[in-house]
Design an enzyme around this catalytic site. Sequence first.
Site, PDB file in Angstrom:
ATOM      1  N   ASP A 126       0.877  -1.162   0.000  1.00  0.00           N
ATOM      2  CA  ASP A 126       0.000   0.000   0.000  1.00  0.00           C
ATOM      3  C   ASP A 126       0.925   1.225   0.000  1.00  0.00           C
ATOM      4  O   ASP A 126       2.111   1.110   0.318  1.00  0.00           O
ATOM      5  CB  ASP A 126      -0.881  -0.046   1.261  1.00  0.00           C
ATOM      6  CG  ASP A 126      -1.708   1.211   1.435  1.00  0.00           C
ATOM      7  OD1 ASP A 126      -2.325   1.655   0.454  1.00  0.00           O
ATOM      8  OD2 ASP A 126      -1.729   1.757   2.564  1.00  0.00           O
ATOM      9  N   LEU A 127       0.412   2.370  -0.379  1.00  0.00           N
ATOM     10  CA  LEU A 127       1.270   3.569  -0.443  1.00  0.00           C
ATOM     11  C   LEU A 127       1.122   4.443   0.809  1.00  0.00           C
ATOM     12  O   LEU A 127       2.033   4.533   1.637  1.00  0.00           O
ATOM     13  CB  LEU A 127       0.911   4.381  -1.695  1.00  0.00           C
ATOM     14  CG  LEU A 127       1.636   5.718  -1.853  1.00  0.00           C
ATOM     15  CD1 LEU A 127       3.122   5.511  -2.106  1.00  0.00           C
ATOM     16  CD2 LEU A 127       1.019   6.529  -2.998  1.00  0.00           C
ATOM     17  N   ASP A 128      -0.066   5.079   0.923  1.00  0.00           N
ATOM     18  CA  ASP A 128      -0.296   6.031   2.007  1.00  0.00           C
ATOM     19  C   ASP A 128      -0.290   5.309   3.356  1.00  0.00           C
ATOM     20  O   ASP A 128      -1.111   4.419   3.583  1.00  0.00           O
ATOM     21  CB  ASP A 128      -1.647   6.739   1.805  1.00  0.00           C
ATOM     22  CG  ASP A 128      -1.685   7.542   0.511  1.00  0.00           C
ATOM     23  OD1 ASP A 128      -0.770   8.346   0.291  1.00  0.00           O
ATOM     24  OD2 ASP A 128      -2.638   7.363  -0.282  1.00  0.00           O
ATOM     25  N   GLU A 154      -0.210  -3.308   4.545  1.00  0.00           N
ATOM     26  CA  GLU A 154      -1.302  -2.317   4.658  1.00  0.00           C
ATOM     27  C   GLU A 154      -1.332  -1.647   6.024  1.00  0.00           C
ATOM     28  O   GLU A 154      -1.040  -2.290   7.032  1.00  0.00           O
ATOM     29  CB  GLU A 154      -2.644  -3.053   4.512  1.00  0.00           C
ATOM     30  CG  GLU A 154      -3.302  -2.932   3.174  1.00  0.00           C
ATOM     31  CD  GLU A 154      -3.853  -1.539   2.875  1.00  0.00           C
ATOM     32  OE1 GLU A 154      -3.899  -0.685   3.772  1.00  0.00           O
ATOM     33  OE2 GLU A 154      -4.248  -1.321   1.722  1.00  0.00           O
ATOM     34  N   ASP A 155      -1.752  -0.390   6.062  1.00  0.00           N
ATOM     35  CA  ASP A 155      -1.958   0.289   7.350  1.00  0.00           C
ATOM     36  C   ASP A 155      -3.438   0.472   7.657  1.00  0.00           C
ATOM     37  O   ASP A 155      -3.784   0.936   8.739  1.00  0.00           O
ATOM     38  CB  ASP A 155      -1.290   1.667   7.364  1.00  0.00           C
ATOM     39  CG  ASP A 155      -2.000   2.643   6.449  1.00  0.00           C
ATOM     40  OD1 ASP A 155      -2.306   2.251   5.297  1.00  0.00           O
ATOM     41  OD2 ASP A 155      -2.267   3.784   6.869  1.00  0.00           O
ATOM     42  N   THR A 183       1.239  10.224   4.360  1.00  0.00           N
ATOM     43  CA  THR A 183       0.460  11.295   3.719  1.00  0.00           C
ATOM     44  C   THR A 183      -0.836  11.597   4.470  1.00  0.00           C
ATOM     45  O   THR A 183      -1.518  12.559   4.128  1.00  0.00           O
ATOM     46  CB  THR A 183       0.085  10.890   2.275  1.00  0.00           C
ATOM     47  OG1 THR A 183      -0.330   9.540   2.319  1.00  0.00           O
ATOM     48  CG2 THR A 183       1.250  11.059   1.325  1.00  0.00           C
ATOM     49  N   SER A 204      -2.637   0.634  -4.315  1.00  0.00           N
ATOM     50  CA  SER A 204      -3.113   1.817  -3.585  1.00  0.00           C
ATOM     51  C   SER A 204      -4.442   2.319  -4.123  1.00  0.00           C
ATOM     52  O   SER A 204      -4.712   2.219  -5.322  1.00  0.00           O
ATOM     53  CB  SER A 204      -2.065   2.933  -3.718  1.00  0.00           C
ATOM     54  OG  SER A 204      -2.587   4.170  -3.301  1.00  0.00           O
ATOM     55  N   ALA A 205      -5.244   2.910  -3.229  1.00  0.00           N
ATOM     56  CA  ALA A 205      -6.516   3.514  -3.654  1.00  0.00           C
ATOM     57  C   ALA A 205      -6.305   4.891  -4.276  1.00  0.00           C
ATOM     58  O   ALA A 205      -7.207   5.446  -4.908  1.00  0.00           O
ATOM     59  CB  ALA A 205      -7.439   3.658  -2.444  1.00  0.00           C
ATOM     60  N   LYS A 259     -11.353  -0.678  -1.669  1.00  0.00           N
ATOM     61  CA  LYS A 259     -11.125  -1.524  -0.495  1.00  0.00           C
ATOM     62  C   LYS A 259     -12.301  -1.328   0.464  1.00  0.00           C
ATOM     63  O   LYS A 259     -12.747  -0.196   0.600  1.00  0.00           O
ATOM     64  CB  LYS A 259      -9.815  -1.116   0.203  1.00  0.00           C
ATOM     65  CG  LYS A 259      -8.564  -1.255  -0.681  1.00  0.00           C
ATOM     66  CD  LYS A 259      -7.341  -0.602  -0.023  1.00  0.00           C
ATOM     67  CE  LYS A 259      -6.134  -0.620  -0.962  1.00  0.00           C
ATOM     68  NZ  LYS A 259      -4.937   0.050  -0.403  1.00  0.00           N
ATOM     69  N   LYS A 275      -8.760   6.183   6.062  1.00  0.00           N
ATOM     70  CA  LYS A 275      -7.602   5.432   5.569  1.00  0.00           C
ATOM     71  C   LYS A 275      -8.051   4.335   4.622  1.00  0.00           C
ATOM     72  O   LYS A 275      -8.895   3.508   4.973  1.00  0.00           O
ATOM     73  CB  LYS A 275      -6.835   4.805   6.739  1.00  0.00           C
ATOM     74  CG  LYS A 275      -5.971   5.801   7.466  1.00  0.00           C
ATOM     75  CD  LYS A 275      -5.103   5.089   8.492  1.00  0.00           C
ATOM     76  CE  LYS A 275      -4.206   6.087   9.213  1.00  0.00           C
ATOM     77  NZ  LYS A 275      -3.540   5.464  10.368  1.00  0.00           N
TER      78      LYS A 275
END
Length: 220
Positions: A13-15, A174-175, A21, A119-120, A150, A49
């Site tokens: 995942d990115l953020d 994932e966070d 971010t 990522s979303a 998601k 998130k």
Amino acid sequence: MDWKKNIKGVIFDLDGVIVDTAKFHYKAWKALADKLGIDFSEEQNENLKGMSRMDSLNYILSLGELQNMLEDDKRKLAASKNLYYLELIEELDESDILPGTMNWIQECKQNGIKISLGSASKNARRILDGLNLTDHFDAIIDGTNTTETKPHPQVFLLAAKALNVEPSECVVIEDAYKGLEAARKGGFYSIGIGDPEILKIADINLTSLADESMDVLEQL
Ligand code: BG6
Ligand code: MG
């Protein structure tokens, strides 16, 4: 498990995993909420998130009972939030890559494990470019490639397909609770980054990728 034998792909995942971010998303949404006279707290921001931009907007509008606004007006509000968000993330560079990320990417490479983004965000490519990370990825799947959000597993299934690996051979990092639900629904292994109480659905919990090397996958 002998992870070096069984794991063929890692989906990041990115953020919140590669870069923090969330504080910029919050600042931009908060500015919009203020303008609309809606109270919006940092705690409520936690719920956003992993949520898409339009779903996030609808969530905030519903806090002010404004969810029935015209779609066209909603699109304008989302666009204005994004303009401000883009300003806020403009300065991101390599120093903003969260600790441990580069080690994990290097370990994947050393072990012949392919990596994808999952990522979303529709700003994912811009952010990866800013962090100078784009070339490290074998595939990049983001909010511009998906029709589902998601906890639907679509983003991760597309990533696994792009890497030509099965979900059962992949780990998702994932966070967001919603992201971990998506990983589970898609048949992926998962690592939750953050509060283990909130993210206990994950196969492995870490507070940061800097806490462990990839050998932690032995626990799977
Ligand atoms: C996710 C974030 O990665 O991307 C969410 O966790 C965000 O908070 C979503 O709303 C969409 O991001 P963007 O950049 O397309 O507005
Ligand atoms: Mg995230």
